[in-house]
Design an enzyme around this catalytic site. Sequence first.
Site, short mmCIF file in Angstrom:
data_model
loop_
_atom_site.label_atom_id
_atom_site.label_comp_id
_atom_site.label_asym_id
_atom_site.label_seq_id
_atom_site.Cartn_x
_atom_site.Cartn_y
_atom_site.Cartn_z
N PRO A 110 -1.76 -1.18 0.30
CA PRO A 110 -1.58 0.27 0.30
C PRO A 110 -2.70 0.97 1.07
O PRO A 110 -3.86 0.65 0.90
CB PRO A 110 -1.66 0.64 -1.18
CG PRO A 110 -1.48 -0.63 -1.93
CD PRO A 110 -1.97 -1.72 -1.03
N GLU A 111 -2.32 1.91 1.91
CA GLU A 111 -3.31 2.71 2.62
C GLU A 111 -3.17 4.14 2.12
O GLU A 111 -2.33 4.43 1.27
CB GLU A 111 -3.06 2.62 4.13
CG GLU A 111 -2.81 1.20 4.56
CD GLU A 111 -3.60 0.74 5.77
OE1 GLU A 111 -4.34 1.54 6.35
OE2 GLU A 111 -3.48 -0.44 6.12
N LYS B 163 -7.76 6.28 -1.57
CA LYS B 163 -6.77 5.33 -2.06
C LYS B 163 -6.75 5.27 -3.58
O LYS B 163 -6.20 4.36 -4.18
CB LYS B 163 -7.03 3.95 -1.44
CG LYS B 163 -6.83 4.00 0.07
CD LYS B 163 -6.73 2.64 0.69
CE LYS B 163 -8.08 2.08 0.99
NZ LYS B 163 -8.00 0.72 1.56
N ARG C 127 -10.64 -10.25 5.54
CA ARG C 127 -9.39 -9.52 5.76
C ARG C 127 -8.89 -9.88 7.15
O ARG C 127 -9.68 -10.08 8.06
CB ARG C 127 -9.62 -8.02 5.71
CG ARG C 127 -10.11 -7.49 4.39
CD ARG C 127 -10.41 -6.05 4.65
NE ARG C 127 -11.04 -5.39 3.52
CZ ARG C 127 -10.49 -4.37 2.88
NH1 ARG C 127 -9.31 -3.93 3.23
NH2 ARG C 127 -11.13 -3.79 1.91
#
Length: 284
Positions: free
Chosen positions: A2-3, A51, A262
């Site tokens: 999710p951004e 976020k 990441r």
Amino acid sequence: MPEGDTVLQTATRLHEALAGQMLTRSDLRVPRFATADLTGRTVLDVTARGKHLLTRIEGGLTLHSHLRMDGSWRVYAPGERWRGGPGHQIRAVLANAEHTAVGYRLPVLELLRTSEESRAVGHLGPDLLGPDWNPGLALGRLLAAPERPLGEALLDQRNLAGIGNVYMCELCFLARVTPWLPVGALPDGVLPRLVTLAERLLHANRDRPTRTTTITSELRTPPGPPVRATVRVQERLYVYGRARRPCLRCGAPIRLADQDDRPAYWCPGCQSGPTPQGVSGDTS
Ligand SMILES: [Zn+2]
């Protein structure tokens, strides 16, 4: 992952389902708050900060949650089957007469005093989708550590809040530099443009069901070689998730490496700057 745009969509959905109505059920399935009972209280509003999600509840309480990698909130009508995942992944249930909100796999779930929200979100830099968005402040924070790799600096929510891995990769592509280029080594004027572009991309996607960075030519940064390849409409992203597939601009195979555990995607033809050791072949 999710951004900021996804989190804002979630906040909007939760707000529509819960705000202004009294809770008829509350179930927080984390040990620290398992006995907390919010029933009988009215939900005041649900908002996103970077976020983070803040659900404000009558009586000066805020339920703070964060989706991190794969968390989600789903809203169901009475009697509707819950499809967000197996029951053991449920961390929170908030319901009123018309809707049930179910939080799945939430790595962060805590009840705070609303007056102490800053403990949870006070460290965040200016929010790309927030009313306090301040590009000058974001730029100042990014420039405060000129030796940091750009990708890492963009992901640091203390600099600016809302960018996750997808936007990080896409922004580096649009800026024509690799995620490993130190912030201070960016060509003149690129960083301010990048900050502006980040805000426009998140805004352009805030109401879209699927995120895209290839929407319009106006979102492309002006410098660099002209676009040679025609962007195919079905391609929503330039580099993210496209390892080994041809770059939409130059046709070179997109590469993939880890940056702080990441995935970082980049085009060796379009983006200049350092790349990690050991990523040499096009098949990496
Ligand atoms: Zn390319």
